[in-house]
Enzyme design. Sequence first.
Site, PDB file in Angstrom:
ATOM      1  N   GLN A  23       0.828  -1.641   0.420  1.00  0.00           N
ATOM      2  CA  GLN A  23       0.371   0.110   0.490  1.00  0.00           C
ATOM      3  C   GLN A  23       0.482   1.856  -0.174  1.00  0.00           C
ATOM      4  O   GLN A  23       1.471   1.743   0.781  1.00  0.00           O
ATOM      5  CB  GLN A  23      -1.001   0.169   0.885  1.00  0.00           C
TER       6      GLN A  23
ATOM      7  N   TYR B 108      -6.302 -13.322  -1.654  1.00  0.00           N
ATOM      8  CA  TYR B 108      -5.415 -12.283  -2.343  1.00  0.00           C
ATOM      9  C   TYR B 108      -4.648 -11.407  -0.924  1.00  0.00           C
ATOM     10  O   TYR B 108      -4.879 -10.325  -1.021  1.00  0.00           O
ATOM     11  CB  TYR B 108      -6.794 -10.647  -2.526  1.00  0.00           C
TER      12      TYR B 108
ATOM     13  N   GLU C   1      -2.573 -15.905  -1.317  1.00  0.00           N
ATOM     14  CA  GLU C   1      -1.708 -15.521  -1.585  1.00  0.00           C
ATOM     15  C   GLU C   1      -1.478 -16.028  -2.949  1.00  0.00           C
ATOM     16  O   GLU C   1      -0.716 -16.949  -2.720  1.00  0.00           O
ATOM     17  CB  GLU C   1      -0.919 -15.086  -1.169  1.00  0.00           C
TER      18      GLU C   1
ATOM     19  N   ASN D 265      -0.599  -8.256   5.233  1.00  0.00           N
ATOM     20  CA  ASN D 265      -1.092  -6.729   5.540  1.00  0.00           C
ATOM     21  C   ASN D 265      -1.566  -7.329   6.609  1.00  0.00           C
ATOM     22  O   ASN D 265      -2.248  -6.622   7.836  1.00  0.00           O
ATOM     23  CB  ASN D 265      -0.707  -5.858   5.018  1.00  0.00           C
TER      24      ASN D 265
ATOM     25  N   ASP E  63      -9.606  -8.566  -0.758  1.00  0.00           N
ATOM     26  CA  ASP E  63      -9.631  -7.423  -1.415  1.00  0.00           C
ATOM     27  C   ASP E  63      -8.693  -7.968  -2.886  1.00  0.00           C
ATOM     28  O   ASP E  63      -7.413  -7.774  -2.907  1.00  0.00           O
ATOM     29  CB  ASP E  63      -7.641  -7.132  -0.526  1.00  0.00           C
TER      30      ASP E  63
ATOM     31  N   CYS F 280      -9.925  -1.652  -4.620  1.00  0.00           N
ATOM     32  CA  CYS F 280      -9.355   0.104  -5.268  1.00  0.00           C
ATOM     33  C   CYS F 280     -10.023  -0.410  -6.396  1.00  0.00           C
ATOM     34  O   CYS F 280      -9.582   0.525  -7.547  1.00  0.00           O
ATOM     35  CB  CYS F 280      -8.085  -0.799  -5.985  1.00  0.00           C
TER      36      CYS F 280
ATOM     37  N   GLU G 258     -10.109   4.220  -3.108  1.00  0.00           N
ATOM     38  CA  GLU G 258     -10.197   2.641  -2.017  1.00  0.00           C
ATOM     39  C   GLU G 258     -11.334   3.556  -1.332  1.00  0.00           C
ATOM     40  O   GLU G 258     -11.799   3.859  -0.598  1.00  0.00           O
ATOM     41  CB  GLU G 258      -8.897   2.777  -1.562  1.00  0.00           C
TER      42      GLU G 258
END
Length: 365
Positions: A189, A217, A238, A222, A298, A323, A357
């Site tokens: 990010q 994802y 991921e 994070n 995400d 996003c 976002e």
Amino acid sequence: MNLAAMDPTTYDAQLEEKRIKLEQIFTDFDTPKLEVFSSEPAHYRMRSEFRIWHDGDDMYYYMFDKALDSKVRCDQFLPASRLINEMMPELIAELKPNTLLRHRLFQIDFLSTHSGEILVSLLYHKQLDQQWEVEAKALKDKLAAKFNVNLIGRARKQKLIFDKDFVIETLTVNDKELHYHQIENSFTQPNGKVSVKMLEWAIDVTKNSTGDLLELYCGNGNFSIALAQNFDRVLATELAKPSVQSAQFNIDINKVDNLQIIRMSAEDFTDAMAKKRSFRRLEGIDLDSYNCNTIFVDPPRAGMDSNTVKLVQGYERIIYISCNPNTLMDNLQELTKTHKITRFALFDQFPYTDHMESGVFLERK
């Protein structure tokens, strides 16, 4: 990028325009009051990329301004962190007189942290030889007298590292320090302070959770790292190998003992959950033992495919970070058939741009 629009005195007005636009996009949905999380109006980007222009003995950073349809010289860059802005003139001053280091250099990337580290990547249209390595090592040592810096040289099929290709970012989230391994050329990010607000929002909406969390994802972990405190266990997926390696590093450095990362795409994991196929990467992992009633997604700008949307609908509670409002809207057309939106947020990761976002929390009707 429209450089002329980057005026801190107009930031509040631009953010208000985004708020109105986002509410209008979702006017057909039964959304609660939009929570708006602002950015710092300057020095908010922890990473930046610049092209390099050579003009005789001179050379300088530039970016392409879409509004002007031309390149614009950038001796300083308002969105970039203060650390990047401090480094920019120091680095260019060292490169200008060095014929070997500046020759066929076409781009410089910076990755900085709130904790004071900076990583510089020099990109070339030439192969990097031993003499280049000698000069690059000397450059790194000279910059290290003032900065906590590491240097990378990149060319076709080459990546030379002096001394690390990552930084460790430390974010204070609800008065707790979280540490993140961020590797060069991988997604992180960009707006560190807004990232903290996103993490705190996600922690808040899941604070009364029970059972386990599934995250698709997950990147470098994070959100998984921050949310693990609210759940018995967290299972995260991921696909990108560097991100998975960073996530494993982050699990260790943050001493999180209830988080398991699987290297799989969301689409493959959906098939695994539906028992359509078996996967070697899931050997030793008992998916049926997880009591996941909350799912966190995400996705990339393209949003979720239809099969993943159906998978997500099987969970009691959904946290969706997006996003791209348009693909979020498409996914919500299906998700709101089974779930109700109970929290709705705008995170201004990208001031002075059209990018928005957003975060949505949904609970089964």
